[in-house]
Design a protein around this motif. Structure first.
Motif, short mmCIF file in Angstrom:
data_model
loop_
_atom_site.label_atom_id
_atom_site.label_comp_id
_atom_site.label_asym_id
_atom_site.label_seq_id
_atom_site.Cartn_x
_atom_site.Cartn_y
_atom_site.Cartn_z
N ALA A 92 0.84 -1.19 0.00
CA ALA A 92 0.00 0.00 0.00
C ALA A 92 0.88 1.24 0.00
O ALA A 92 1.94 1.26 0.62
CB ALA A 92 -0.90 0.01 1.23
N GLN A 93 0.44 2.27 -0.71
CA GLN A 93 1.20 3.51 -0.77
C GLN A 93 1.00 4.26 0.54
O GLN A 93 -0.13 4.50 0.96
CB GLN A 93 0.70 4.39 -1.91
N SER A 94 2.10 4.62 1.20
CA SER A 94 1.98 5.38 2.45
C SER A 94 3.22 6.21 2.68
O SER A 94 4.27 5.97 2.07
CB SER A 94 1.76 4.43 3.63
N VAL A 95 3.09 7.18 3.57
CA VAL A 95 4.22 7.97 4.01
C VAL A 95 4.22 8.03 5.53
O VAL A 95 3.17 7.90 6.15
CB VAL A 95 4.19 9.42 3.45
N ALA A 96 5.41 8.24 6.09
CA ALA A 96 5.54 8.36 7.54
C ALA A 96 6.36 9.60 7.86
O ALA A 96 7.36 9.89 7.19
CB ALA A 96 6.21 7.13 8.12
N ALA A 123 16.08 27.28 15.60
CA ALA A 123 16.25 28.72 15.82
C ALA A 123 16.21 29.45 14.49
O ALA A 123 16.64 28.91 13.45
CB ALA A 123 17.57 28.97 16.53
N GLU A 124 15.67 30.64 14.52
CA GLU A 124 15.62 31.46 13.31
C GLU A 124 17.01 31.62 12.72
O GLU A 124 17.98 31.87 13.45
CB GLU A 124 15.03 32.83 13.62
N GLY A 125 17.10 31.46 11.39
CA GLY A 125 18.38 31.59 10.71
C GLY A 125 19.11 30.28 10.54
O GLY A 125 20.02 30.19 9.71
N ASN A 126 18.74 29.27 11.31
CA ASN A 126 19.36 27.95 11.17
C ASN A 126 18.68 27.15 10.07
O ASN A 126 17.51 27.40 9.75
CB ASN A 126 19.28 27.18 12.49
N PRO A 127 19.39 26.17 9.52
CA PRO A 127 18.73 25.31 8.53
C PRO A 127 17.70 24.41 9.20
O PRO A 127 17.84 24.05 10.37
CB PRO A 127 19.89 24.48 7.95
N LEU A 128 16.67 24.05 8.45
CA LEU A 128 15.66 23.16 9.00
C LEU A 128 15.47 21.96 8.09
O LEU A 128 15.66 22.03 6.87
CB LEU A 128 14.32 23.90 9.19
N THR A 129 15.10 20.84 8.71
CA THR A 129 14.76 19.61 7.98
C THR A 129 13.52 19.01 8.62
O THR A 129 13.48 18.85 9.84
CB THR A 129 15.90 18.59 8.03
N VAL A 130 12.55 18.69 7.81
CA VAL A 130 11.36 17.96 8.26
C VAL A 130 11.36 16.64 7.49
O VAL A 130 11.38 16.63 6.26
CB VAL A 130 10.07 18.75 7.99
N LYS A 131 11.33 15.55 8.24
CA LYS A 131 11.58 14.25 7.63
C LYS A 131 10.30 13.56 7.14
O LYS A 131 9.23 13.69 7.74
CB LYS A 131 12.29 13.34 8.63
N CYS A 132 10.49 12.80 6.06
CA CYS A 132 9.40 12.00 5.51
C CYS A 132 10.00 10.76 4.86
O CYS A 132 10.98 10.86 4.11
CB CYS A 132 8.63 12.79 4.47
N THR A 133 9.44 9.60 5.16
CA THR A 133 9.82 8.38 4.47
C THR A 133 8.60 7.81 3.79
O THR A 133 7.47 8.05 4.22
CB THR A 133 10.43 7.34 5.42
N TYR A 134 8.81 7.08 2.73
CA TYR A 134 7.67 6.58 1.96
C TYR A 134 7.77 5.07 1.76
O TYR A 134 8.84 4.47 1.83
CB TYR A 134 7.58 7.30 0.61
N SER A 135 6.63 4.50 1.47
CA SER A 135 6.54 3.08 1.15
C SER A 135 5.57 2.97 -0.02
O SER A 135 4.37 3.17 0.14
CB SER A 135 6.01 2.28 2.34
N VAL A 136 6.12 2.71 -1.20
CA VAL A 136 5.29 2.64 -2.40
C VAL A 136 5.76 1.51 -3.28
O VAL A 136 6.91 1.09 -3.21
CB VAL A 136 5.31 3.96 -3.20
N SER A 137 4.87 1.05 -4.11
CA SER A 137 5.25 0.11 -5.17
C SER A 137 5.32 0.91 -6.45
O SER A 137 4.43 1.70 -6.75
CB SER A 137 4.23 -1.02 -5.27
N GLY A 138 6.39 0.76 -7.17
CA GLY A 138 6.56 1.54 -8.38
C GLY A 138 7.18 2.89 -8.08
O GLY A 138 7.75 3.12 -7.01
N ASN A 139 7.09 3.80 -9.03
CA ASN A 139 7.68 5.12 -8.86
C ASN A 139 6.75 6.01 -8.03
O ASN A 139 5.57 6.11 -8.32
CB ASN A 139 7.93 5.76 -10.23
N PRO A 140 7.30 6.66 -7.03
CA PRO A 140 6.44 7.47 -6.15
C PRO A 140 6.19 8.88 -6.69
O PRO A 140 7.07 9.46 -7.31
CB PRO A 140 7.26 7.54 -4.86
#
Lengths: 111, 112
Positions: A1-5, A14-31
């Motif tokens: 099943a296609q899903s993301v977590a 903190a303001e001015g710092n780099p940010l990263t928000v994480k996402c992983t996926y589980s798909v069949s085929g090209n997402p």
């Protein structure tokens, strides 16, 4: 099943710092992968998408996302965070007839 | 002009009542959706319509009935409202199912 977590409920930077928000996926085929942002009492706004091509996708408000097939990830990034970036961020994956959203990550950028 | 609009923005009603939420998009999109966002901000697809035809009907009580009079409108009618129906309901649209979706501002439904 296609899903993301989205493994993090909350991200603080903190303001001015780099940010990263994480996402992983589980798909069949090209997402087909998407990022959306939701400000308080507002609907979701489209930020960017990955369909095919360059693994680094650029979107609105200076955000970008990196598609990593080997790690099945699609992390959202910004080189320098602003206080106004504080919001709820959703990763999403296309399914056959609709889109499945992650649980959301609350980003707080402190001055 | 607002791309995806919903009315009303707020809806407070009592248990057992019947209510409707209206949605209109002026983007010329062929697919429209209804989502429910609960108090924990989890977003769940309820219905998806493509060219006025229902293509997705997730596990939703049959008290919820969508109606699409034309491609630009998708209304949501709810019968016999229950406390658990309290949530924010979002309408969205896209040009084809695979494209990015554009969301309305939401309707906050409170059932007392």
């Amino acid at each position: 099943a296609q899903s993301v977590a989205q493994p993090e409920d909350q991200v603080n930077v903190a303001e001015g710092n780099p940010l990263t928000v994480k996402c992983t996926y589980s798909v069949s085929g090209n997402p087909y992968l998407f990022w959306y942002v939701q400000y308080p009492n507002r609907g979701l706004q489209f930020l960017l998408k990955y369909i095919t091509g360059d693994n680094l996708v650029k979107g609105s408000y200076g955000f970008e996302a990196e598609f990593n097939k080997s790690q099945t990830s699609f992390h959202l990034k910004k080189p320098s965070a602003l206080v106004s970036d504080s919001a709820l961020y959703f990763c999403a994956v296309r399914r056959i007839n609709d889109m499945r959203f992650g649980a959301g990550t609350r980003l707080t950028v402190k001055p | 002009d607002t791309a995806v609009s919903q009315t009303p923005k707020y809806l407070v009603t009592q248990m057992g009542n019947d209510k409707s939420i209206k949605c209109e998009q002026n983007l010329g999109h062929d697919t429209m959706y209804w989502y429910k966002q609960d108090s924990k901000k989890f977003l769940k697809i309820m219905f998806s319509y493509n060219n006025k035809e229902l293509i997705i009907n997730e596990t939703v009580p049959n008290r919820f009935s969508p109606k699409s009079p034309d491609k630009a409108h998708l209304n949501l009618h709810i019968n016999s409202l229950e406390l658990g129906d309290s949530a924010v309901y979002f309408c969205a649209s896209s040009q084809k199912v695979t494209y990015e979706q554009y969301f309305g501002p939401g309707t906050r439904l409170t059932v007392t």
